[in-house]
Design an enzyme around this catalytic site. Structure first.
Site, PDB file in Angstrom:
ATOM      1  NE  ARG A 161      -4.176  -1.731   0.397  1.00 57.51           N
ATOM      2  CZ  ARG A 161      -4.320  -3.019   0.083  1.00 57.51           C
ATOM      3  NH1 ARG A 161      -3.334  -3.658  -0.540  1.00 57.51           N
ATOM      4  NH2 ARG A 161      -5.431  -3.661   0.353  1.00 57.51           N
ATOM      5  CB  SER A 234      -8.871  -1.943   4.097  1.00 58.85           C
ATOM      6  OG  SER A 234      -9.047  -3.178   3.486  1.00 58.85           O
ATOM      7  CD  GLU A 330      -5.639   0.745   2.420  1.00 56.33           C
ATOM      8  OE1 GLU A 330      -5.976  -0.258   3.073  1.00 56.33           O
ATOM      9  OE2 GLU A 330      -5.752   0.804   1.192  1.00 56.33           O
TER      10      GLU A 330
HETATM   11  N1  EPU Z   1     -11.070 -11.520   9.818  1.00 58.72           N
HETATM   12  C1  EPU Z   1     -11.866 -11.705  10.920  1.00 58.72           C
HETATM   13  N2  EPU Z   1     -12.865 -10.812  11.171  1.00 58.72           N
HETATM   14  C2  EPU Z   1     -13.097  -9.753  10.361  1.00 58.72           C
HETATM   15  C3  EPU Z   1     -12.277  -9.545   9.216  1.00 58.72           C
HETATM   16  C4  EPU Z   1     -11.250 -10.454   8.967  1.00 58.72           C
HETATM   17  O1  EPU Z   1     -11.684 -12.648  11.700  1.00 58.72           O
HETATM   18  O2  EPU Z   1     -14.025  -8.992  10.638  1.00 58.72           O
HETATM   19  C5  EPU Z   1     -10.011 -12.512   9.515  1.00 58.72           C
HETATM   20  C6  EPU Z   1     -10.417 -13.379   8.319  1.00 58.72           C
HETATM   21  O3  EPU Z   1     -11.162 -14.487   8.714  1.00 58.72           O
HETATM   22  C7  EPU Z   1      -9.081 -13.778   7.740  1.00 58.72           C
HETATM   23  C8  EPU Z   1      -8.206 -12.584   8.036  1.00 58.72           C
HETATM   24  O4  EPU Z   1      -8.832 -11.853   9.088  1.00 58.72           O
HETATM   25  O5  EPU Z   1      -8.556 -14.868   8.435  1.00 58.72           O
HETATM   26  C9  EPU Z   1      -7.977 -11.703   6.815  1.00 58.72           C
HETATM   27  O6  EPU Z   1      -9.202 -11.196   6.325  1.00 58.72           O
HETATM   28  P1  EPU Z   1      -9.475 -10.961   4.755  1.00 58.72           P
HETATM   29  O7  EPU Z   1      -9.049 -12.131   3.974  1.00 58.72           O
HETATM   30  O8  EPU Z   1     -10.869 -10.469   4.654  1.00 58.72           O
HETATM   31  O9  EPU Z   1      -8.438  -9.868   4.275  1.00 58.72           O
HETATM   32  P2  EPU Z   1      -7.937  -8.564   4.942  1.00 58.72           P
HETATM   33  O10 EPU Z   1      -6.561  -8.705   5.452  1.00 58.72           O
HETATM   34  O11 EPU Z   1      -8.927  -8.159   5.960  1.00 58.72           O
HETATM   35  C10 EPU Z   1      -6.943  -7.507   2.732  1.00 58.72           C
HETATM   36  C11 EPU Z   1      -6.959  -6.152   2.082  1.00 58.72           C
HETATM   37  C12 EPU Z   1      -8.249  -5.947   1.290  1.00 58.72           C
HETATM   38  C13 EPU Z   1      -8.332  -7.020   0.234  1.00 58.72           C
HETATM   39  C14 EPU Z   1      -8.314  -8.384   0.950  1.00 58.72           C
HETATM   40  C15 EPU Z   1      -8.314  -9.531  -0.026  1.00 58.72           C
HETATM   41  C16 EPU Z   1      -5.671  -4.692   3.544  1.00 58.72           C
HETATM   42  C17 EPU Z   1      -5.709  -3.618   4.550  1.00 58.72           C
HETATM   43  N3  EPU Z   1      -6.851  -5.120   3.101  1.00 58.72           N
HETATM   44  O12 EPU Z   1      -7.980  -7.534   3.699  1.00 58.72           O
HETATM   45  O13 EPU Z   1      -8.158  -4.674   0.631  1.00 58.72           O
HETATM   46  O14 EPU Z   1      -9.517  -6.909  -0.542  1.00 58.72           O
HETATM   47  O15 EPU Z   1      -7.112  -8.498   1.742  1.00 58.72           O
HETATM   48  O16 EPU Z   1      -7.099  -9.562  -0.670  1.00 58.72           O
HETATM   49  O17 EPU Z   1      -4.595  -5.130   3.143  1.00 58.72           O
HETATM   50  C18 EPU Z   1      -8.855  -2.373   0.568  1.00 58.72           C
HETATM   51  O18 EPU Z   1      -7.660  -2.083   0.552  1.00 58.72           O
HETATM   52  O19 EPU Z   1      -9.762  -1.498   0.569  1.00 58.72           O
HETATM   53  C19 EPU Z   1      -9.238  -3.784   0.655  1.00 58.72           C
HETATM   54  C20 EPU Z   1     -10.506  -4.156   0.754  1.00 58.72           C
END
Ligand code: EPU
Length: 335
Positions: A161, A234, A330
């Site tokens: 990012r 995010s 972010e």
């Molecule tokens: N999780 C929870 N509870 C929640 C949210 C997440 O337990 O409320 C756990 C999920 O179960 C999983 C882990 O956290 O084990 C990661 O969650 P997720 O796969 O949803 O991905 P993320 O890390 O939350 C990142 C990016 C997103 C992108 C997704 C998919 C960042 C800050 N965010 O989210 O980017 O779509 O991966 O690749 O890196 C954005 O930048 O606006 C965005 C949506």
């Protein structure tokens, strides 16, 4: 060129803040931008689709927006195609175009809100792919003397990012076009999350169109549509902690999700920590933590930027208290 006074930027921020800019200028070409830079008051704020901004009040200054459009194939071989795209194109129009042409590389980034210029500045990412993986060159104009400068990918300082356009080059260059290199040979990135299992469970063959439609469905099932519920995707970045700190957390929370990012560093999902703090679905006034994804803050209707910021501060403090980890927005706060 469009030039407005006391302009409502409601349509230009996905949080749905009904705030005004003293002046709003939209240019449609590099020559318009050059002439504009001779006379515009500085500092100004240059925005894209407004999908990463939180306006805390009316903006007492000038906002610039690019309407530079166009897709141009500038070179191609049997292996790849280089396509130069106007910074003002909608990001997902570009992704849809690449998929319709049968070019590989952008499909995992389907329906990320925002515009092409911002993709190269923010290094947007999803499902194991980041903009930096397909950016070849970033075409810019220098704010100080309107000279054109092209940055090769390795000169942009990309990391998670981040690019130098958010750091040492901030306010110094305006992105006019981005050239992406896409593969003409099949090349999928399916290791992240449940993309391949989704394809299998729907008995869909592995094609660009099918990957795009699965990504769109998965995103829509987790993330709110800005037109229905104001948000900026995010709200927080996923923090990276030293291995020692991670080991300590893992002994307390054996189910903590994690991605190793170096010899001695681990990335932890902020959404998981916020969820474990009990924030998912909670709200303070008109600002809420989205009930399906704790990483996303939402405008429940008529919230102002300060309410969202206050909620973010509460969330940051509880994660710090419970896990001893600092998380950072972010989203950019605009005062
Ligand atoms: N999780 C929870 N509870 C929640 C949210 C997440 O337990 O409320 C756990 C999920 O179960 C999983 C882990 O956290 O084990 C990661 O969650 P997720 O796969 O949803 O991905 P993320 O890390 O939350 C990142 C990016 C997103 C992108 C997704 C998919 C960042 C800050 N965010 O989210 O980017 O779509 O991966 O690749 O890196 C954005 O930048 O606006 C965005 C949506």
């Amino acid at each position: 060129m469009k030039d407005y006074k006391d302009f409502s930027i409601l349509r230009y921020n996905t949080f749905g803040m009904d705030v005004k800019a003293s002046r709003f200028i939209e240019y449609a070409s590099v020559s318009e931008l050059k002439s504009l830079l001779k006379s515009v008051d500085q500092p100004f704020l240059h925005i894209g689709g407004g999908s990463n901004l939180l306006f805390l009040s009316d903006y007492n200054g000038t906002i610039l927006h690019s309407a530079i459009k166009g897709f141009e194939v500038v070179s191609q071989t049997d292996e790849y195609v280089d396509i130069k795209v106007g910074a003002g194109e909608i990001w997902d129009d570009f992704v849809a175009y690449t998929v319709s042409c049968g070019w590989y590389g952008a499909e995992n980034l389907s329906i990320i809100p925002g515009e092409v210029g911002a993709s190269a500045v923010q290094n947007i990412g999803a499902y194991g792919v980041e903009a930096k993986d397909i950016v070849l060159k970033v075409h810019t104009l220098s704010v100080s003397d309107s000279s054109e400068r092209i940055f090769a990918n390795h000169e942009c300082g990309y990391s998670y990012r981040y690019s130098k356009f958010k750091g040492e080059y901030k306010g110094k260059y305006i992105v006019t076009y981005v050239t992406y290199r896409l593969s003409r040979k099949p090349c999928f990135h399916l290791s992240y999350g449940n993309i391949s299992s989704e394809l299998e469970s729907r008995s869909l063959p592995l094609t660009l169109d099918n990957v795009r439609s699965v990504i769109i469905d998965v995103r829509r099932s987790k993330l709110p549509e800005p037109s229905e519920l104001g948000n900026a995707g995010s709200f927080f970045m996923n923090p990276v902690v030293p291995m020692e700190k991670f080991n300590e957390l893992q002994s307390l929370y054996p189910d903590i999700p994690n991605y190793q990012v170096g010899e001695d560093a681990v990335k932890i999902p902020a959404g998981w920590m916020i969820d474990r703090c009990g924030w998912k679905g909670r709200s303070i006034g008109r600002a809420g933590v989205y009930h399906k994804q704790a990483l996303v803050l939402v405008n429940l209707g008529g919230a102002d930027g300060r309410e969202i910021m206050n909620l973010a501060t509460e969330v940051i403090n509880s994660v710090k208290d419970k896990f001893g980890v600092e998380i950072h927005p972010e989203v950019n706060y605009i005062y």
